[in-house]
Design a protein around this motif. Structure first.
Motif, PDB file in Angstrom:
ATOM      1  N   GLY A   1       0.795  -1.219   0.000  1.00 43.82           N
ATOM      2  CA  GLY A   1       0.000   0.000   0.000  1.00 43.82           C
ATOM      3  C   GLY A   1       0.824   1.264   0.000  1.00 43.82           C
ATOM      4  N   GLY A   2       2.110   1.135   0.202  1.00 44.05           N
ATOM      5  CA  GLY A   2       2.992   2.294   0.245  1.00 44.05           C
ATOM      6  C   GLY A   2       3.423   2.762  -1.134  1.00 44.05           C
ATOM      7  N   SER A   3       4.298   3.773  -1.134  1.00 45.02           N
ATOM      8  CA  SER A   3       4.749   4.382  -2.382  1.00 45.02           C
ATOM      9  C   SER A   3       6.272   4.515  -2.404  1.00 45.02           C
ATOM     10  N   LEU A   4       6.808   4.510  -3.609  1.00 42.99           N
ATOM     11  CA  LEU A   4       8.219   4.783  -3.851  1.00 42.99           C
ATOM     12  C   LEU A   4       8.321   5.524  -5.177  1.00 42.99           C
ATOM     13  N   ARG A   5       9.366   6.325  -5.317  1.00 41.99           N
ATOM     14  CA  ARG A   5       9.657   6.954  -6.598  1.00 41.99           C
ATOM     15  C   ARG A   5      11.065   6.586  -7.024  1.00 41.99           C
ATOM     16  N   LEU A   6      11.155   5.935  -8.179  1.00 40.48           N
ATOM     17  CA  LEU A   6      12.450   5.600  -8.756  1.00 40.48           C
ATOM     18  C   LEU A   6      12.897   6.714  -9.693  1.00 40.48           C
ATOM     19  N   SER A   7      14.209   6.944  -9.723  1.00 43.64           N
ATOM     20  CA  SER A   7      14.792   7.921 -10.634  1.00 43.64           C
ATOM     21  C   SER A   7      15.786   7.233 -11.549  1.00 43.64           C
ATOM     22  N   CYS A   8      15.857   7.700 -12.770  1.00 41.26           N
ATOM     23  CA  CYS A   8      16.827   7.195 -13.747  1.00 41.26           C
ATOM     24  C   CYS A   8      17.520   8.405 -14.360  1.00 41.26           C
ATOM     25  N   VAL A   9      18.754   8.638 -13.949  1.00 32.03           N
ATOM     26  CA  VAL A   9      19.526   9.750 -14.494  1.00 32.03           C
ATOM     27  C   VAL A   9      20.311   9.257 -15.698  1.00 32.03           C
ATOM     28  N   VAL A  10      20.191   9.980 -16.780  1.00 32.53           N
ATOM     29  CA  VAL A  10      20.817   9.590 -18.050  1.00 32.53           C
ATOM     30  C   VAL A  10      22.056  10.449 -18.298  1.00 32.53           C
ATOM     31  N   HIS A  11      23.145   9.795 -18.642  1.00 35.89           N
ATOM     32  CA  HIS A  11      24.399  10.484 -18.948  1.00 35.89           C
ATOM     33  C   HIS A  11      24.848  10.141 -20.359  1.00 35.89           C
ATOM     34  N   GLY A  12      25.329  11.117 -21.090  1.00 36.69           N
ATOM     35  CA  GLY A  12      25.913  10.874 -22.395  1.00 36.69           C
ATOM     36  C   GLY A  12      24.965  11.056 -23.566  1.00 36.69           C
ATOM     37  N   PHE A  13      23.677  11.278 -23.294  1.00 37.77           N
ATOM     38  CA  PHE A  13      22.738  11.565 -24.366  1.00 37.77           C
ATOM     39  C   PHE A  13      21.532  12.279 -23.780  1.00 37.77           C
ATOM     40  N   SER A  14      20.792  12.948 -24.648  1.00 37.39           N
ATOM     41  CA  SER A  14      19.606  13.674 -24.214  1.00 37.39           C
ATOM     42  C   SER A  14      18.381  12.771 -24.247  1.00 37.39           C
ATOM     43  N   LEU A  15      17.451  13.015 -23.338  1.00 41.44           N
ATOM     44  CA  LEU A  15      16.193  12.287 -23.352  1.00 41.44           C
ATOM     45  C   LEU A  15      15.397  12.558 -24.623  1.00 41.44           C
ATOM     46  N   ASN A  16      15.753  13.577 -25.366  1.00 43.45           N
ATOM     47  CA  ASN A  16      15.080  13.868 -26.632  1.00 43.45           C
ATOM     48  C   ASN A  16      15.501  12.897 -27.738  1.00 43.45           C
ATOM     49  N   TYR A  17      16.510  12.070 -27.488  1.00 46.05           N
ATOM     50  CA  TYR A  17      17.010  11.161 -28.517  1.00 46.05           C
ATOM     51  C   TYR A  17      16.383   9.776 -28.444  1.00 46.05           C
ATOM     52  N   TYR A  18      16.201   9.255 -27.230  1.00 47.07           N
ATOM     53  CA  TYR A  18      15.761   7.883 -27.084  1.00 47.07           C
ATOM     54  C   TYR A  18      14.548   7.770 -26.167  1.00 47.07           C
ATOM     55  N   ALA A  19      13.689   6.816 -26.483  1.00 49.33           N
ATOM     56  CA  ALA A  19      12.646   6.439 -25.531  1.00 49.33           C
ATOM     57  C   ALA A  19      13.296   5.730 -24.352  1.00 49.33           C
ATOM     58  N   ILE A  20      12.696   5.890 -23.197  1.00 43.28           N
ATOM     59  CA  ILE A  20      13.203   5.261 -21.979  1.00 43.28           C
ATOM     60  C   ILE A  20      12.139   4.333 -21.425  1.00 43.28           C
ATOM     61  N   GLY A  21      12.565   3.152 -21.048  1.00 38.45           N
ATOM     62  CA  GLY A  21      11.646   2.192 -20.458  1.00 38.45           C
ATOM     63  C   GLY A  21      12.085   1.778 -19.070  1.00 38.45           C
ATOM     64  N   TRP A  22      11.107   1.397 -18.261  1.00 36.53           N
ATOM     65  CA  TRP A  22      11.360   0.773 -16.964  1.00 36.53           C
ATOM     66  C   TRP A  22      10.991  -0.698 -17.080  1.00 36.53           C
ATOM     67  N   PHE A  23      11.858  -1.541 -16.573  1.00 35.52           N
ATOM     68  CA  PHE A  23      11.644  -2.973 -16.567  1.00 35.52           C
ATOM     69  C   PHE A  23      11.865  -3.503 -15.160  1.00 35.52           C
ATOM     70  N   ARG A  24      11.398  -4.704 -14.906  1.00 41.67           N
ATOM     71  CA  ARG A  24      11.643  -5.311 -13.603  1.00 41.67           C
ATOM     72  C   ARG A  24      11.859  -6.810 -13.773  1.00 41.67           C
ATOM     73  N   GLN A  25      12.609  -7.349 -12.828  1.00 43.78           N
ATOM     74  CA  GLN A  25      12.865  -8.784 -12.841  1.00 43.78           C
ATOM     75  C   GLN A  25      12.793  -9.301 -11.422  1.00 43.78           C
ATOM     76  N   ALA A  26      11.842 -10.186 -11.199  1.00 40.64           N
ATOM     77  CA  ALA A  26      11.682 -10.831  -9.897  1.00 40.64           C
ATOM     78  C   ALA A  26      12.473 -12.129  -9.886  1.00 40.64           C
TER      79      ALA A  26
END
Length: 128
Positions: free
Chosen positions: A15-40
């Motif tokens: 029931g709680g919350s978290l916020r994940l951050s993904c800082v990108v280095h070496g390219f602009s977010l205007n160049y590539y789509a970004i995805g979040w994935f998970r593996q249990a």
């Protein structure tokens, strides 16, 4: 050098919350789509959410729709994953990745091979 760095994982009660951050280095977010994935443990890596390089398109796995929200801050070159109403089945290592094939207005949660650059992962554990 292209690099993605996740942070914000941790232990949270159901029931709680978290916020994940993904800082990108070496390219602009205007160049590539970004995805979040998970593996249990013992499971294959799965797509959770993505945002297009234009920022105008997002997508979510059915299992997280209505609970997770992806967003980005161009000035910070950072993509966020706000996770609310977390459940035990959300426990996994969460990765962000860059899709080098998606066109400007698109993002895809698969095929996973489109994502060529990956972060190191952030552990999210949902448990009471």
């Amino acid at each position: 050098q292209l690099q993605l760095v996740e942070s914000g994982g941790g232990l949270v009660q159901p029931g709680g919350s978290l916020r994940l951050s993904c800082v990108v280095h070496g390219f602009s977010l205007n160049y590539y789509a970004i995805g979040w994935f998970r593996q249990a443990p013992g499971k294959e890596r799965e797509g959770v959410s993505c945002i297009s390089s234009s920022g105008g398109t997002t997508d979510y796995a059915d299992s997280v729709k209505g609970r997770f929200t992806i967003s980005r801050d161009i000035s910070e070159n950072t993509v966020y994953l706000q996770m609310n109403n977390l459940k035990s089945e959300d426990t996994a290592i969460y990765y962000c990745a860059a899709d080098v094939f998606a066109v400007e207005a698109e993002c895809h949660l698969g095929p996973i091979d489109e994502y060529k650059y990956w972060g190191q992962g952030a552990q999210v554990t949902v448990s009471s």
